[in-house]
Design a protein around this motif. Structure first.
Motif, PDB file in Angstrom:
ATOM      1  N   ILE A 247      91.421  57.607  22.374  1.00  0.00           N
ATOM      2  CA  ILE A 247      91.413  57.883  20.944  1.00  0.00           C
ATOM      3  C   ILE A 247      92.667  58.692  20.630  1.00  0.00           C
ATOM      4  CG2 ILE A 247      90.163  58.888  19.019  1.00  0.00           C
ATOM      5  CD1 ILE A 247      88.712  56.552  20.305  1.00  0.00           C
ATOM      6  N   ILE A 248      93.460  58.193  19.711  1.00  0.00           N
ATOM      7  CA  ILE A 248      94.784  58.760  19.453  1.00  0.00           C
ATOM      8  C   ILE A 248      94.866  59.238  18.005  1.00  0.00           C
ATOM      9  CG2 ILE A 248      97.267  58.295  19.501  1.00  0.00           C
ATOM     10  CD1 ILE A 248      96.503  55.863  21.372  1.00  0.00           C
ATOM     11  N   LYS A 249      95.316  60.462  17.816  1.00  0.00           N
ATOM     12  CA  LYS A 249      95.496  61.019  16.479  1.00  0.00           C
ATOM     13  C   LYS A 249      96.876  61.682  16.399  1.00  0.00           C
ATOM     14  CE  LYS A 249      91.930  63.175  14.677  1.00  0.00           C
ATOM     15  NZ  LYS A 249      91.383  62.264  13.651  1.00  0.00           N
ATOM     16  N   ILE A 250      97.284  62.017  15.198  1.00  0.00           N
ATOM     17  CA  ILE A 250      98.545  62.735  14.991  1.00  0.00           C
ATOM     18  C   ILE A 250      98.235  64.222  14.863  1.00  0.00           C
ATOM     19  CG2 ILE A 250     100.518  63.041  13.446  1.00  0.00           C
ATOM     20  CD1 ILE A 250     100.197  60.085  12.691  1.00  0.00           C
ATOM     21  N   ARG A 251      98.885  65.027  15.681  1.00  0.00           N
ATOM     22  CA  ARG A 251      98.621  66.466  15.688  1.00  0.00           C
ATOM     23  C   ARG A 251      98.986  67.083  14.322  1.00  0.00           C
ATOM     24  NH1 ARG A 251      98.020  69.635  20.114  1.00  0.00           N
ATOM     25  NH2 ARG A 251      99.062  68.106  21.472  1.00  0.00           N
ATOM     26  N   TYR A 252      98.054  67.881  13.793  1.00  0.00           N
ATOM     27  CA  TYR A 252      98.257  68.609  12.537  1.00  0.00           C
ATOM     28  C   TYR A 252      98.556  67.660  11.378  1.00  0.00           C
ATOM     29  CZ  TYR A 252      99.006  72.260  16.055  1.00  0.00           C
ATOM     30  OH  TYR A 252      98.884  73.094  17.150  1.00  0.00           O
ATOM     31  N   TYR A 253      97.921  66.514  11.353  1.00  0.00           N
ATOM     32  CA  TYR A 253      98.245  65.527  10.318  1.00  0.00           C
ATOM     33  C   TYR A 253      97.974  66.054   8.913  1.00  0.00           C
ATOM     34  CZ  TYR A 253      98.261  61.338   7.480  1.00  0.00           C
ATOM     35  OH  TYR A 253      98.529  60.417   6.495  1.00  0.00           O
TER      36      TYR A 253
ATOM     37  N   ARG B 133      92.469  55.032   8.423  1.00  0.00           N
ATOM     38  CA  ARG B 133      93.795  55.079   7.803  1.00  0.00           C
ATOM     39  C   ARG B 133      94.050  56.415   7.123  1.00  0.00           C
ATOM     40  NH1 ARG B 133      96.687  50.532   6.803  1.00  0.00           N
ATOM     41  NH2 ARG B 133      97.561  51.568   4.966  1.00  0.00           N
ATOM     42  N   ASP B 134      93.008  57.030   6.543  1.00  0.00           N
ATOM     43  CA  ASP B 134      93.180  58.278   5.811  1.00  0.00           C
ATOM     44  C   ASP B 134      93.581  59.426   6.740  1.00  0.00           C
ATOM     45  OD1 ASP B 134      92.527  56.990   3.436  1.00  0.00           O
ATOM     46  OD2 ASP B 134      90.389  57.371   3.712  1.00  0.00           O
ATOM     47  N   ASP B 135      92.901  59.524   7.853  1.00  0.00           N
ATOM     48  CA  ASP B 135      93.290  60.467   8.912  1.00  0.00           C
ATOM     49  C   ASP B 135      93.654  59.604  10.110  1.00  0.00           C
ATOM     50  OD1 ASP B 135      93.714  62.532  10.639  1.00  0.00           O
ATOM     51  OD2 ASP B 135      91.596  63.058  10.879  1.00  0.00           O
ATOM     52  N   PRO B 136      94.906  59.122  10.181  1.00  0.00           N
ATOM     53  CA  PRO B 136      95.261  58.060  11.135  1.00  0.00           C
ATOM     54  C   PRO B 136      94.700  58.289  12.538  1.00  0.00           C
ATOM     55  CG  PRO B 136      97.143  58.588   9.773  1.00  0.00           C
ATOM     56  CD  PRO B 136      96.077  59.598   9.433  1.00  0.00           C
TER      57      PRO B 136
ATOM     58  N   ALA C 152     103.760  64.825  16.837  1.00  0.00           N
ATOM     59  CA  ALA C 152     103.270  64.672  18.209  1.00  0.00           C
ATOM     60  C   ALA C 152     101.887  64.031  18.145  1.00  0.00           C
ATOM     61  CB  ALA C 152     103.209  66.016  18.923  1.00  0.00           C
ATOM     62  N   LEU C 153     101.520  63.361  19.209  1.00  0.00           N
ATOM     63  CA  LEU C 153     100.208  62.727  19.295  1.00  0.00           C
ATOM     64  C   LEU C 153      99.251  63.580  20.114  1.00  0.00           C
ATOM     65  CD1 LEU C 153     101.135  58.987  20.037  1.00  0.00           C
ATOM     66  CD2 LEU C 153     100.662  60.039  17.816  1.00  0.00           C
ATOM     67  N   VAL C 154      97.974  63.487  19.786  1.00  0.00           N
ATOM     68  CA  VAL C 154      96.927  64.029  20.655  1.00  0.00           C
ATOM     69  C   VAL C 154      96.059  62.852  21.077  1.00  0.00           C
ATOM     70  CG1 VAL C 154      96.907  66.351  19.698  1.00  0.00           C
ATOM     71  CG2 VAL C 154      95.503  64.593  18.636  1.00  0.00           C
ATOM     72  N   VAL C 155      95.687  62.828  22.321  1.00  0.00           N
ATOM     73  CA  VAL C 155      94.946  61.687  22.870  1.00  0.00           C
ATOM     74  C   VAL C 155      93.715  62.199  23.602  1.00  0.00           C
ATOM     75  CG1 VAL C 155      95.043  59.634  24.318  1.00  0.00           C
ATOM     76  CG2 VAL C 155      97.115  60.436  23.155  1.00  0.00           C
TER      77      VAL C 155
END
Length: 285
Positions: free
Chosen positions: A166-172, A210-213, A253-256
């Motif tokens: 599961i991949i998100k963008i840090r501090y999006y 999509r809202d919180d990629p 940066a990404l968080v996984v």
């Protein structure tokens, strides 16, 4: 539907062959007739008739062709009755060729239009079912739930390790307030294309939100193998981010989060996904 699709492809091939053959025949007859100026004029008129048929349909094309034939007949009759010139029999093929080319072009066009419409309908159906994201060309949460069930069943039957990333963008949420709409769109496209490009052919990538990629990947690997994939994705994203001039002024940066299927603690694909989401909270690298 499949038979109609196959027939449309066949008709297109046949129409192309007939169209090329008719044009080749026209070129040969032009060379044999020897009337350079009249042939040039008639060729230009034929192109106009073909364009009319292509853009305005068969009825308009037929009316224009019959009008073209009528004009030729009037000119020939005038020349014959006025005794100014003999009937130019070598040019009589211009009464038939434009009409034939227009009819072939029409059937070629309608079959191509049919296939294009079928493609659009298929993509629309996928979007309406929520299984396909039109902007990123990635599967969505709905497809993840269905595919995860297949991966889980494979794990149960063949004991193959199954993991999800599961991949998100840090501090999006903080970044969103500092970025323009164009930058946010560029970021979504960049991350989606990078993640999809780096994953292996048998790994499947999804856009869950999509809202919180939030992206997800289903892979046949244990936890260690999934962490190798995690490192590869982060390195690829960092490189793509550095090479993108529109995002160089933003710290990205990404968080996984990595979760491996465990039938003892997980019962459904939702449990699998939630375990991966929970793990993103502990990614501080």
């Amino acid at each position: 539907m499949t038979n109609k699709h196959q027939n449309a492809n066949l008709y297109i091939d046949v129409c192309w062959l007939l169209f090329l053959a008719a044009f080749a025949g026209t070129a040969i007859l032009m060379a044999l007739s020897g009337h350079l100026i009249l042939n040039t004029i008639y060729l230009f008129c034929t192109i106009v008739l073909l364009l009319m048929t292509y853009f305005w349909g068969l009825l308009t094309g037929l009316v224009a062709n019959f009008l073209f034939i009528a004009i030729q007949i009037i000119i020939v009759l005038y020349q014959y009755l006025a005794k100014t010139q003999d009937i130019p029999w070598p040019l009589m093929f211009w009464m038939v060729q434009p009409l034939m080319l227009s009819v072939i072009l029409y059937f070629l066009t309608i079959n191509q239009t049919y296939l294009q419409q079928q493609s659009r309908d298929l993509q629309t159906a996928l979007i309406e079912r929520g299984a396909f994201d039109a902007q990123t060309n990635l599967r969505t949460r709905v497809a993840y739930q269905e595919d995860a069930q297949v991966f889980i069943e494979t794990n149960r039957r063949f004991q193959l390790p199954v993991s999800t990333l599961i991949i998100k963008i840090r501090y999006y949420n903080d970044l969103r307030r500092m970025m323009t709409a164009e930058q946010l769109t560029e970021l979504l496209q960049l991350a989606s294309s990078t993640i999809k490009k780096i994953t292996r052919d048998n790994d499947i990538t999804y856009l869950l939100d999509r809202d919180d990629p939030t992206w997800a990947i289903l892979i046949y690997a244990n936890t260690d193998g999934a962490r190798v994939a995690t490192s590869r994705i982060k390195e690829g994203f960092d490189k793509a981010f550095r090479d993108n001039p529109d995002l160089t002024n933003v710290a990205l940066a990404l968080v996984v989060g990595v979760a491996t299927w465990d039938p003892e603690t997980m019962k459904t694909p939702s449990d699998f996904m939630e375990a991966g989401l929970k793990e993103t909270q502990y990614d501080v690298s």
